[in-house]
Motif scaffolding. Sequence first.
Motif, PDB file in Angstrom:
ATOM      1  N   LEU A  10       0.823  -1.212   0.000  1.00  0.00           N
ATOM      2  CA  LEU A  10       0.000   0.000   0.000  1.00  0.00           C
ATOM      3  C   LEU A  10       0.858   1.263   0.000  1.00  0.00           C
ATOM      4  O   LEU A  10       0.529   2.236  -0.683  1.00  0.00           O
ATOM      5  CB  LEU A  10      -0.952  -0.009   1.196  1.00  0.00           C
ATOM      6  CG  LEU A  10      -2.077  -1.029   1.121  1.00  0.00           C
ATOM      7  CD1 LEU A  10      -2.879  -1.038   2.407  1.00  0.00           C
ATOM      8  CD2 LEU A  10      -2.963  -0.773  -0.074  1.00  0.00           C
ATOM      9  N   ARG A  11       1.961   1.233   0.770  1.00  0.00           N
ATOM     10  CA  ARG A  11       2.874   2.388   0.754  1.00  0.00           C
ATOM     11  C   ARG A  11       3.467   2.589  -0.630  1.00  0.00           C
ATOM     12  O   ARG A  11       3.590   3.718  -1.118  1.00  0.00           O
ATOM     13  CB  ARG A  11       4.000   2.196   1.773  1.00  0.00           C
ATOM     14  CG  ARG A  11       3.676   2.663   3.162  1.00  0.00           C
ATOM     15  CD  ARG A  11       4.924   2.776   4.021  1.00  0.00           C
ATOM     16  NE  ARG A  11       5.701   1.547   4.062  1.00  0.00           N
ATOM     17  CZ  ARG A  11       5.514   0.560   4.929  1.00  0.00           C
ATOM     18  NH1 ARG A  11       4.577   0.658   5.847  1.00  0.00           N
ATOM     19  NH2 ARG A  11       6.268  -0.523   4.900  1.00  0.00           N
ATOM     20  N   LEU A  12       3.834   1.494  -1.268  1.00  0.00           N
ATOM     21  CA  LEU A  12       4.404   1.548  -2.609  1.00  0.00           C
ATOM     22  C   LEU A  12       3.380   2.087  -3.613  1.00  0.00           C
ATOM     23  O   LEU A  12       3.702   2.911  -4.459  1.00  0.00           O
ATOM     24  CB  LEU A  12       4.885   0.163  -3.015  1.00  0.00           C
ATOM     25  CG  LEU A  12       5.651   0.018  -4.309  1.00  0.00           C
ATOM     26  CD1 LEU A  12       6.880   0.919  -4.317  1.00  0.00           C
ATOM     27  CD2 LEU A  12       6.054  -1.421  -4.510  1.00  0.00           C
ATOM     28  N   TYR A  13       2.144   1.637  -3.495  1.00  0.00           N
ATOM     29  CA  TYR A  13       1.060   2.103  -4.368  1.00  0.00           C
ATOM     30  C   TYR A  13       0.864   3.610  -4.225  1.00  0.00           C
ATOM     31  O   TYR A  13       0.805   4.338  -5.213  1.00  0.00           O
ATOM     32  CB  TYR A  13      -0.222   1.355  -4.015  1.00  0.00           C
ATOM     33  CG  TYR A  13      -1.445   1.775  -4.789  1.00  0.00           C
ATOM     34  CD1 TYR A  13      -1.576   1.473  -6.140  1.00  0.00           C
ATOM     35  CD2 TYR A  13      -2.482   2.453  -4.175  1.00  0.00           C
ATOM     36  CE1 TYR A  13      -2.699   1.842  -6.854  1.00  0.00           C
ATOM     37  CE2 TYR A  13      -3.612   2.824  -4.878  1.00  0.00           C
ATOM     38  CZ  TYR A  13      -3.711   2.509  -6.212  1.00  0.00           C
ATOM     39  OH  TYR A  13      -4.828   2.890  -6.915  1.00  0.00           O
ATOM     40  N   ARG A  14       0.785   4.082  -2.987  1.00  0.00           N
ATOM     41  CA  ARG A  14       0.603   5.518  -2.764  1.00  0.00           C
ATOM     42  C   ARG A  14       1.801   6.324  -3.253  1.00  0.00           C
ATOM     43  O   ARG A  14       1.645   7.413  -3.813  1.00  0.00           O
ATOM     44  CB  ARG A  14       0.340   5.784  -1.289  1.00  0.00           C
ATOM     45  CG  ARG A  14      -1.069   5.395  -0.868  1.00  0.00           C
ATOM     46  CD  ARG A  14      -1.415   5.922   0.511  1.00  0.00           C
ATOM     47  NE  ARG A  14      -0.620   5.294   1.555  1.00  0.00           N
ATOM     48  CZ  ARG A  14      -0.993   4.251   2.260  1.00  0.00           C
ATOM     49  NH1 ARG A  14      -2.148   3.693   2.032  1.00  0.00           N
ATOM     50  NH2 ARG A  14      -0.219   3.752   3.200  1.00  0.00           N
ATOM     51  N   ALA A  15       3.003   5.794  -3.062  1.00  0.00           N
ATOM     52  CA  ALA A  15       4.209   6.496  -3.520  1.00  0.00           C
ATOM     53  C   ALA A  15       4.233   6.592  -5.041  1.00  0.00           C
ATOM     54  O   ALA A  15       4.591   7.640  -5.598  1.00  0.00           O
ATOM     55  CB  ALA A  15       5.457   5.780  -3.018  1.00  0.00           C
ATOM     56  N   LEU A  16       3.840   5.513  -5.719  1.00  0.00           N
ATOM     57  CA  LEU A  16       3.785   5.546  -7.186  1.00  0.00           C
ATOM     58  C   LEU A  16       2.777   6.582  -7.668  1.00  0.00           C
ATOM     59  O   LEU A  16       3.061   7.355  -8.594  1.00  0.00           O
ATOM     60  CB  LEU A  16       3.429   4.164  -7.737  1.00  0.00           C
ATOM     61  CG  LEU A  16       4.556   3.147  -7.768  1.00  0.00           C
ATOM     62  CD1 LEU A  16       4.000   1.737  -7.923  1.00  0.00           C
ATOM     63  CD2 LEU A  16       5.523   3.456  -8.887  1.00  0.00           C
ATOM     64  N   LEU A  17       1.597   6.610  -7.064  1.00  0.00           N
ATOM     65  CA  LEU A  17       0.592   7.589  -7.466  1.00  0.00           C
ATOM     66  C   LEU A  17       1.048   9.015  -7.173  1.00  0.00           C
ATOM     67  O   LEU A  17       0.861   9.921  -7.991  1.00  0.00           O
ATOM     68  CB  LEU A  17      -0.740   7.308  -6.764  1.00  0.00           C
ATOM     69  CG  LEU A  17      -1.488   6.073  -7.228  1.00  0.00           C
ATOM     70  CD1 LEU A  17      -2.751   5.880  -6.395  1.00  0.00           C
ATOM     71  CD2 LEU A  17      -1.836   6.163  -8.703  1.00  0.00           C
ATOM     72  N   ARG A  18       1.681   9.213  -6.022  1.00  0.00           N
ATOM     73  CA  ARG A  18       2.155  10.542  -5.649  1.00  0.00           C
ATOM     74  C   ARG A  18       3.215  11.044  -6.629  1.00  0.00           C
ATOM     75  O   ARG A  18       3.187  12.194  -7.070  1.00  0.00           O
ATOM     76  CB  ARG A  18       2.718  10.494  -4.226  1.00  0.00           C
ATOM     77  CG  ARG A  18       2.930  11.846  -3.614  1.00  0.00           C
ATOM     78  CD  ARG A  18       3.363  11.759  -2.146  1.00  0.00           C
ATOM     79  NE  ARG A  18       2.705  10.687  -1.415  1.00  0.00           N
ATOM     80  CZ  ARG A  18       3.339   9.632  -0.881  1.00  0.00           C
ATOM     81  NH1 ARG A  18       4.632   9.493  -0.974  1.00  0.00           N
ATOM     82  NH2 ARG A  18       2.668   8.702  -0.229  1.00  0.00           N
ATOM     83  N   ALA A  32       0.430   7.258 -16.656  1.00  0.00           N
ATOM     84  CA  ALA A  32       1.121   6.613 -15.535  1.00  0.00           C
ATOM     85  C   ALA A  32       0.134   6.236 -14.433  1.00  0.00           C
ATOM     86  O   ALA A  32       0.185   5.117 -13.911  1.00  0.00           O
ATOM     87  CB  ALA A  32       2.199   7.543 -14.986  1.00  0.00           C
ATOM     88  N   ILE A  33      -0.763   7.121 -14.104  1.00  0.00           N
ATOM     89  CA  ILE A  33      -1.745   6.845 -13.054  1.00  0.00           C
ATOM     90  C   ILE A  33      -2.652   5.692 -13.465  1.00  0.00           C
ATOM     91  O   ILE A  33      -2.925   4.784 -12.667  1.00  0.00           O
ATOM     92  CB  ILE A  33      -2.561   8.109 -12.734  1.00  0.00           C
ATOM     93  CG1 ILE A  33      -1.656   9.141 -12.060  1.00  0.00           C
ATOM     94  CG2 ILE A  33      -3.761   7.788 -11.844  1.00  0.00           C
ATOM     95  CD1 ILE A  33      -2.260  10.508 -11.932  1.00  0.00           C
ATOM     96  N   ARG A  34      -3.100   5.686 -14.707  1.00  0.00           N
ATOM     97  CA  ARG A  34      -3.969   4.611 -15.190  1.00  0.00           C
ATOM     98  C   ARG A  34      -3.253   3.265 -15.174  1.00  0.00           C
ATOM     99  O   ARG A  34      -3.810   2.260 -14.735  1.00  0.00           O
ATOM    100  CB  ARG A  34      -4.467   4.936 -16.602  1.00  0.00           C
ATOM    101  CG  ARG A  34      -5.470   3.932 -17.130  1.00  0.00           C
ATOM    102  CD  ARG A  34      -6.041   4.327 -18.478  1.00  0.00           C
ATOM    103  NE  ARG A  34      -5.005   4.313 -19.509  1.00  0.00           N
ATOM    104  CZ  ARG A  34      -4.608   5.388 -20.195  1.00  0.00           C
ATOM    105  NH1 ARG A  34      -5.140   6.569 -19.967  1.00  0.00           N
ATOM    106  NH2 ARG A  34      -3.671   5.282 -21.122  1.00  0.00           N
ATOM    107  N   ARG A  35      -1.995   3.236 -15.608  1.00  0.00           N
ATOM    108  CA  ARG A  35      -1.236   1.976 -15.631  1.00  0.00           C
ATOM    109  C   ARG A  35      -0.974   1.450 -14.217  1.00  0.00           C
ATOM    110  O   ARG A  35      -1.032   0.249 -13.976  1.00  0.00           O
ATOM    111  CB  ARG A  35       0.099   2.178 -16.355  1.00  0.00           C
ATOM    112  CG  ARG A  35      -0.020   2.274 -17.843  1.00  0.00           C
ATOM    113  CD  ARG A  35      -0.517   0.982 -18.468  1.00  0.00           C
ATOM    114  NE  ARG A  35       0.405  -0.095 -18.148  1.00  0.00           N
ATOM    115  CZ  ARG A  35       0.048  -1.311 -17.706  1.00  0.00           C
ATOM    116  NH1 ARG A  35      -1.203  -1.609 -17.540  1.00  0.00           N
ATOM    117  NH2 ARG A  35       0.948  -2.218 -17.444  1.00  0.00           N
TER     118      ARG A  35
END
Length: 70
Positions: A10-18, A32-35
């Motif tokens: 979950l931290r990784l997911y949020r960091a990628l989106l951020r 990027a957000i869609r992928r």
Amino acid sequence: MAASSRAQVLRLYRALLRESQRFSGYNYRTYAIRRIRDAFRENKNIKDSEKIEELVNKAKANLDIIHRQV
């Protein structure tokens, strides 16, 4: 999946989106957000710990790439 592993993902997911939000170009940002969302949704039901570890490492590498490009 263990709680620590879940929290890590979950931290990784949020960091990628951020980080993806920092792209200046609209098309790059939305792609990027869609992928990221599609990839996490596609792989949310995986139970094999080796496969999860492989996907987490791939996501970390992608985070590094996004960080360098932004």
